[in-house]
Design a protein around this motif. Structure first.
Motif, PDB file in Angstrom:
ATOM      1  N   ASP A   1       6.004  43.196   7.503  1.00 46.46           N
ATOM      2  CA  ASP A   1       5.824  43.287   5.906  1.00 46.46           C
ATOM      3  C   ASP A   1       6.429  41.898   5.368  1.00 46.46           C
ATOM      4  O   ASP A   1       7.133  41.969   4.448  1.00 46.46           O
ATOM      5  N   GLU A   2       5.735  40.771   5.630  1.00 47.14           N
ATOM      6  CA  GLU A   2       6.129  39.542   5.314  1.00 47.14           C
ATOM      7  C   GLU A   2       7.635  38.908   5.776  1.00 47.14           C
ATOM      8  O   GLU A   2       7.921  37.808   5.919  1.00 47.14           O
ATOM      9  N   ASP A   3       8.522  40.091   5.823  1.00 50.41           N
ATOM     10  CA  ASP A   3       9.901  39.921   6.249  1.00 50.41           C
ATOM     11  C   ASP A   3       9.968  39.665   7.751  1.00 50.41           C
ATOM     12  O   ASP A   3       9.172  40.222   8.569  1.00 50.41           O
ATOM     13  N   LEU A   4      10.874  38.766   8.372  1.00 43.68           N
ATOM     14  CA  LEU A   4      10.974  38.632   9.849  1.00 43.68           C
ATOM     15  C   LEU A   4      11.604  39.758  10.552  1.00 43.68           C
ATOM     16  O   LEU A   4      12.817  39.998   9.937  1.00 43.68           O
ATOM     17  N   GLU A   5      11.332  39.889  11.667  1.00 45.29           N
ATOM     18  CA  GLU A   5      12.179  41.097  12.274  1.00 45.29           C
ATOM     19  C   GLU A   5      12.184  40.938  13.803  1.00 45.29           C
ATOM     20  O   GLU A   5      11.223  40.313  14.191  1.00 45.29           O
ATOM     21  N   ALA A   6      13.416  41.045  14.385  1.00 45.24           N
ATOM     22  CA  ALA A   6      13.514  40.789  15.776  1.00 45.24           C
ATOM     23  C   ALA A   6      13.521  41.988  16.882  1.00 45.24           C
ATOM     24  O   ALA A   6      13.768  43.093  16.376  1.00 45.24           O
ATOM     25  N   ILE A   7      12.583  41.846  17.908  1.00 44.58           N
ATOM     26  CA  ILE A   7      12.539  42.856  18.646  1.00 44.58           C
ATOM     27  C   ILE A   7      12.879  42.686  19.976  1.00 44.58           C
ATOM     28  O   ILE A   7      12.712  41.647  20.541  1.00 44.58           O
ATOM     29  N   ARG A   8      13.677  43.525  20.566  1.00 43.12           N
ATOM     30  CA  ARG A   8      14.412  43.264  21.938  1.00 43.12           C
ATOM     31  C   ARG A   8      14.491  44.636  22.646  1.00 43.12           C
ATOM     32  O   ARG A   8      15.151  45.567  22.334  1.00 43.12           O
ATOM     33  N   ILE A   9      13.657  44.537  23.862  1.00 44.31           N
ATOM     34  CA  ILE A   9      13.636  46.042  24.794  1.00 44.31           C
ATOM     35  C   ILE A   9      14.002  45.535  26.233  1.00 44.31           C
ATOM     36  O   ILE A   9      13.518  44.559  26.685  1.00 44.31           O
ATOM     37  N   VAL A  10      15.165  46.209  26.668  1.00 40.24           N
ATOM     38  CA  VAL A  10      15.522  45.626  27.858  1.00 40.24           C
ATOM     39  C   VAL A  10      15.554  46.780  28.708  1.00 40.24           C
ATOM     40  O   VAL A  10      16.309  47.845  28.416  1.00 40.24           O
ATOM     41  N   ASP A  11      15.078  46.751  30.046  1.00 41.37           N
ATOM     42  CA  ASP A  11      15.030  47.714  30.864  1.00 41.37           C
ATOM     43  C   ASP A  11      14.669  49.276  30.286  1.00 41.37           C
ATOM     44  O   ASP A  11      15.316  50.159  30.777  1.00 41.37           O
ATOM     45  N   GLY A  12      13.528  49.158  29.643  1.00 37.67           N
ATOM     46  CA  GLY A  12      13.196  50.350  28.929  1.00 37.67           C
ATOM     47  C   GLY A  12      13.998  50.583  27.517  1.00 37.67           C
ATOM     48  O   GLY A  12      13.634  51.868  27.050  1.00 37.67           O
ATOM     49  N   GLU A  13      15.076  50.130  27.243  1.00 39.07           N
ATOM     50  CA  GLU A  13      15.882  50.587  26.160  1.00 39.07           C
ATOM     51  C   GLU A  13      15.643  49.602  25.112  1.00 39.07           C
ATOM     52  O   GLU A  13      15.893  48.351  25.114  1.00 39.07           O
ATOM     53  N   ASP A  14      15.428  50.061  23.593  1.00 37.81           N
ATOM     54  CA  ASP A  14      15.919  49.229  22.591  1.00 37.81           C
ATOM     55  C   ASP A  14      17.356  48.786  22.449  1.00 37.81           C
ATOM     56  O   ASP A  14      18.010  49.606  22.498  1.00 37.81           O
ATOM     57  N   VAL A  15      17.305  47.618  22.114  1.00 43.22           N
ATOM     58  CA  VAL A  15      18.733  47.101  21.625  1.00 43.22           C
ATOM     59  C   VAL A  15      18.923  46.021  20.564  1.00 43.22           C
ATOM     60  O   VAL A  15      17.676  45.670  20.078  1.00 43.22           O
ATOM     61  N   PRO A  16      19.922  46.255  19.824  1.00 41.04           N
ATOM     62  CA  PRO A  16      20.054  45.511  18.802  1.00 41.04           C
ATOM     63  C   PRO A  16      19.660  44.083  18.933  1.00 41.04           C
ATOM     64  O   PRO A  16      19.962  43.520  19.803  1.00 41.04           O
ATOM     65  N   ALA A  17      19.150  43.427  17.745  1.00 44.01           N
ATOM     66  CA  ALA A  17      18.379  42.061  17.945  1.00 44.01           C
ATOM     67  C   ALA A  17      18.608  41.558  16.573  1.00 44.01           C
ATOM     68  O   ALA A  17      18.421  42.062  15.780  1.00 44.01           O
ATOM     69  N   SER A  18      18.769  39.864  16.556  1.00 45.35           N
ATOM     70  CA  SER A  18      19.223  39.298  15.418  1.00 45.35           C
ATOM     71  C   SER A  18      18.274  37.777  15.736  1.00 45.35           C
ATOM     72  O   SER A  18      18.076  37.673  16.730  1.00 45.35           O
ATOM     73  N   ILE A  19      17.748  37.363  14.429  1.00 43.03           N
ATOM     74  CA  ILE A  19      17.231  36.053  14.347  1.00 43.03           C
ATOM     75  C   ILE A  19      18.017  35.023  13.938  1.00 43.03           C
ATOM     76  O   ILE A  19      18.708  35.114  12.901  1.00 43.03           O
ATOM     77  N   ASN A  20      18.433  34.026  14.768  1.00 44.60           N
ATOM     78  CA  ASN A  20      19.204  32.763  14.525  1.00 44.60           C
ATOM     79  C   ASN A  20      18.185  31.600  14.247  1.00 44.60           C
ATOM     80  O   ASN A  20      17.400  31.137  15.075  1.00 44.60           O
ATOM     81  N   VAL A  21      18.544  30.958  13.122  1.00 47.06           N
ATOM     82  CA  VAL A  21      17.586  29.797  12.937  1.00 47.06           C
ATOM     83  C   VAL A  21      18.492  28.712  13.063  1.00 47.06           C
ATOM     84  O   VAL A  21      19.807  28.434  12.394  1.00 47.06           O
ATOM     85  N   VAL A  22      17.952  27.582  13.740  1.00 51.45           N
ATOM     86  CA  VAL A  22      18.810  26.424  14.140  1.00 51.45           C
ATOM     87  C   VAL A  22      18.150  25.226  13.828  1.00 51.45           C
ATOM     88  O   VAL A  22      16.505  25.056  14.190  1.00 51.45           O
ATOM     89  N   GLU A  23      18.535  24.125  13.140  1.00 54.21           N
ATOM     90  CA  GLU A  23      17.724  23.040  12.725  1.00 54.21           C
ATOM     91  C   GLU A  23      18.320  21.946  14.225  1.00 54.21           C
ATOM     92  O   GLU A  23      19.129  21.694  14.589  1.00 54.21           O
ATOM     93  N   ASP A  24      17.113  21.291  14.457  1.00 54.08           N
ATOM     94  CA  ASP A  24      17.049  20.288  15.275  1.00 54.08           C
ATOM     95  C   ASP A  24      17.385  19.104  14.932  1.00 54.08           C
ATOM     96  O   ASP A  24      16.762  18.575  13.931  1.00 54.08           O
ATOM     97  N   PRO A  25      18.440  18.474  15.156  1.00 53.58           N
ATOM     98  CA  PRO A  25      18.811  17.287  14.648  1.00 53.58           C
ATOM     99  C   PRO A  25      18.010  15.817  14.982  1.00 53.58           C
ATOM    100  O   PRO A  25      17.993  14.872  14.131  1.00 53.58           O
ATOM    101  N   ARG A  26      17.096  16.028  15.621  1.00 53.27           N
ATOM    102  CA  ARG A  26      16.206  14.847  16.239  1.00 53.27           C
ATOM    103  C   ARG A  26      14.524  15.238  15.592  1.00 53.27           C
ATOM    104  O   ARG A  26      13.682  14.926  15.664  1.00 53.27           O
ATOM    105  N   GLU A  27      14.749  15.843  14.379  1.00 54.76           N
ATOM    106  CA  GLU A  27      13.300  16.328  13.672  1.00 54.76           C
ATOM    107  C   GLU A  27      12.675  15.337  13.237  1.00 54.76           C
ATOM    108  O   GLU A  27      11.593  15.208  13.033  1.00 54.76           O
ATOM    109  N   ASP A  28      13.409  13.990  12.861  1.00 52.88           N
ATOM    110  CA  ASP A  28      12.817  12.959  12.412  1.00 52.88           C
ATOM    111  C   ASP A  28      12.056  12.161  13.764  1.00 52.88           C
ATOM    112  O   ASP A  28      11.273  11.054  13.184  1.00 52.88           O
ATOM    113  N   GLU A  29      12.239  12.308  14.921  1.00 48.00           N
ATOM    114  CA  GLU A  29      11.509  11.769  15.787  1.00 48.00           C
ATOM    115  C   GLU A  29      10.279  12.157  16.244  1.00 48.00           C
ATOM    116  O   GLU A  29       9.897  13.446  16.321  1.00 48.00           O
TER     117      GLU A  29
END
Length: 201
Positions: free
Chosen positions: A158-186
């Motif tokens: 629904d427009e918002d971003l959501e993280a999904i993580r399922i490990v060995d058959g089980e849903d586990v908590p997950a989060s999204i980390n936004v990281v900026e690339d310092p070389r984005e000008d190249e």
């Protein structure tokens, strides 16, 4: 419109379990049925749309898995009450050993089992855009019956971003980390904003 932005899967489960799952699946509202096709060592599961206005020439979303054979060994329980009885042990260098009185080594009972391997990123595992989000939901249900493997994804239901993580058959908590690339000008290191987000459990 619901979207799947970033997906990676390492799921493995017996092919028979996949077929059993689709005997009576709980499919998303917009999916009437699925077509399952096997081409040599590739399994393709395609969505059949409820919406009849979708042209038959429009490719609907499909899940794709490779099929491999794995040898599965039966476990042999040791008899703790009879110390004099040779017990089965596994030697990684020389194979199973059966004690000094046994002239020939014997392998435990085993069988070849076909496995469906949903491995790769979105373009490899989940293809085509029509009903893509719905087939991702189906993939999540498959991940919940898989004893081995991980499914991670970034979705936008629904427009918002959501993280999904399922490990060995089980849903586990997950989060999204936004990281900026310092070389984005190249220019040679062009930045795709999707690649700057990763899922952490």
């Amino acid at each position: 419109m619901s979207r799947v932005y970033r997906l990676h899967s390492t799921l493995e489960l017996p092919l028979e379990d996949v077929y059993d799952f689709f005997d009576d699946p709980d499919l998303p509202d917009n999916v009437e049925d699925v077509d399952i096709t096997r081409r040599n060592n590739t399994l393709i599961i395609s969505a059949v749309s409820v919406d009849e206005s979708i042209s038959k020439y429009t490719p609907t979303a499909q899940l794709k898995a490779s099929v491999t054979e794995n040898r599965v060994y039966e476990e042999i329980e040791e008899d703790e009450d009879e110390d004099s009885t040779p017990v089965h042990t596994t030697d990684t260098a020389g194979g199973p050993q059966w004690g000094a009185l046994e002239e020939e080594e014997e392998e435990p009972p085993s069988e070849l089992v076909e496995y469906a391997c949903f491995k790769g990123d979105r373009e490899t595992v989940l293809q085509n855009s029509t009903l893509q989000y719905e087939m991702f939901q189906v993939l999540c249900d498959i991940a919940r019956i898989a004893e081995k493997g991980t499914l991670t994804a970034i979705i936008s239901p629904d427009e918002d971003l959501e993280a999904i993580r399922i490990v060995d058959g089980e849903d586990v908590p997950a989060s999204i980390n936004v990281v900026e690339d310092p070389r984005e000008d190249e220019d040679s290191e062009g930045v795709n904003w999707r690649d700057n987000e990763f899922i952490s459990g």
